[in-house]
Write a protein that holds these residues in place. Sequence first.
Motif, PDB file in Angstrom:
ATOM      1  N   ILE A   5     -37.391  29.142  -3.602  1.00  0.00           N
ATOM      2  CA  ILE A   5     -36.171  28.603  -3.086  1.00  0.00           C
ATOM      3  C   ILE A   5     -35.211  28.900  -3.913  1.00  0.00           C
ATOM      4  N   SER A  70     -35.491  29.588   1.670  1.00  0.00           N
ATOM      5  CA  SER A  70     -34.259  29.215   1.850  1.00  0.00           C
ATOM      6  C   SER A  70     -33.442  28.950   0.612  1.00  0.00           C
ATOM      7  N   VAL A  72     -30.648  25.892  -0.996  1.00  0.00           N
ATOM      8  CA  VAL A  72     -30.309  24.507  -0.778  1.00  0.00           C
ATOM      9  C   VAL A  72     -29.727  24.135  -2.127  1.00  0.00           C
ATOM     10  N   ASN A  86     -27.601  31.883   2.716  1.00  0.00           N
ATOM     11  CA  ASN A  86     -28.568  31.849   4.024  1.00  0.00           C
ATOM     12  C   ASN A  86     -28.340  32.816   5.308  1.00  0.00           C
ATOM     13  N   LEU A  91     -31.920  33.475   6.290  1.00  0.00           N
ATOM     14  CA  LEU A  91     -32.847  32.464   5.927  1.00  0.00           C
ATOM     15  C   LEU A  91     -32.417  31.136   6.639  1.00  0.00           C
ATOM     16  N   PRO A  92     -33.365  30.273   7.045  1.00  0.00           N
ATOM     17  CA  PRO A  92     -32.705  29.106   7.758  1.00  0.00           C
ATOM     18  C   PRO A  92     -32.094  27.984   6.975  1.00  0.00           C
ATOM     19  N   GLY A  93     -31.096  27.120   7.509  1.00  0.00           N
ATOM     20  CA  GLY A  93     -30.140  26.157   7.042  1.00  0.00           C
ATOM     21  C   GLY A  93     -29.018  25.946   7.731  1.00  0.00           C
ATOM     22  N   ALA A 297     -36.157  22.408   2.996  1.00  0.00           N
ATOM     23  CA  ALA A 297     -35.625  23.873   2.575  1.00  0.00           C
ATOM     24  C   ALA A 297     -36.999  24.767   2.523  1.00  0.00           C
TER      25      ALA A 297
END
Length: 393
Positions: A5, A70, A72, A86, A91-93, A297
């Motif tokens: 991450i 992710s 974060v 992201n 990427l997710p977020g 995350a």
Amino acid sequence: MASDIILLGARPFICERAWQLGARPFVIQHPERSEDAVNRQSDRVLLMSYEDPALIPMLKAAHALTPFVSAVTIAEEALIPCARINQALGLPGTPLDLVEKTRDKPAMRRVLDAGGFSPVQWAAVKTHADAVTFAEKRGYPFILKPVDGVGSIDVRLVRSVNDLEGVLNGTSSWIAEEYLDGPEYSVEAFSFAGRHVILGINVETKNTDPIGSEFLEVAHQVPAPMSPERDREVRAFIRGFLDVLGIKDGPSHTELKYTSRGPRIVETHTRLGGDRLWDLVRLTTGYDLLDMTLQWAMGTLKPLEADPIPRGGAAIQYFTPPPGKLRRLHGMHALKRLPGVVDISLVVDVGTTIRPAMKSEDRAGYVLAYAETVQQAQAICREVTQRLVLETA
């Protein structure tokens, strides 16, 4: 296998949590904020500005070699750069456009106005004349704050035209808002696919020292003492707000005033709250918001099914001794043994110059307590504050 991450603005305790949860953090930090404790325990540290145009290309290259899950952050100033990363890396977020709405106060007010939610009179202002025009229409007092402000810095209560002298220079962007009466609360929530779970409601206490900022928070209590009816109303209000704003997933920290006309939004953030609020939530519910944010995350967080019911009460009180050079300090080790005291932390020592309490960094430390009721926890904090010797000259 560890999850890779990206951590923006990581502090030592955040890095430690990430490692313990099975993450392999890639730390990005401003060079002037670099901490040896972070650098020593991280095998990948990038010291550069979050706004450096070379940052995302570098991360794309690293992502191609060792994919990240992710990016974060819990740092307010890093929320938009984190969302940009992201988005750029797929990427997710929290989506970038949503983060930008929460960081731009007029943008958030426009969203609420469009949804007919939490009506508050406001105006974007840049000049002295803009602010005077707002006051002529709405009256005094009113609140004036930077559109992208952080941590109550430069927030002002304008009681008359004299309070505007030398404040607005025509270049900086500010927002003028009607003054909201009543107690101020903050709400810690976590959203799962549009379903909002509320983990804690906190009542805030502001600084009363006339030489400091009257908007600086100096104490918090969880759960906030209030009637069951108000508790239900605040929870429903926050869920409605998060829906209107469009928050679907992840942590949020929302501040509101319970006015004579009902609850009104002050502002919100797509992160967990600061001031050790995660400790107050953990002590009263067993859920750790910092761990939850990192697990979210990493993609390992299991959704909560319902709002946890608080057990007992937790409180934190910050120390704001009179300004001057600290010449005597004692009592911390003895007071740590008091029943109910969870932690006492000081960021000053004898010889430190204490500044007027204008922002969070000016506070000298804190006491954190837990008891059967939130009133008892707050009483423990008051006793420690009264007995701790922080003598300045």
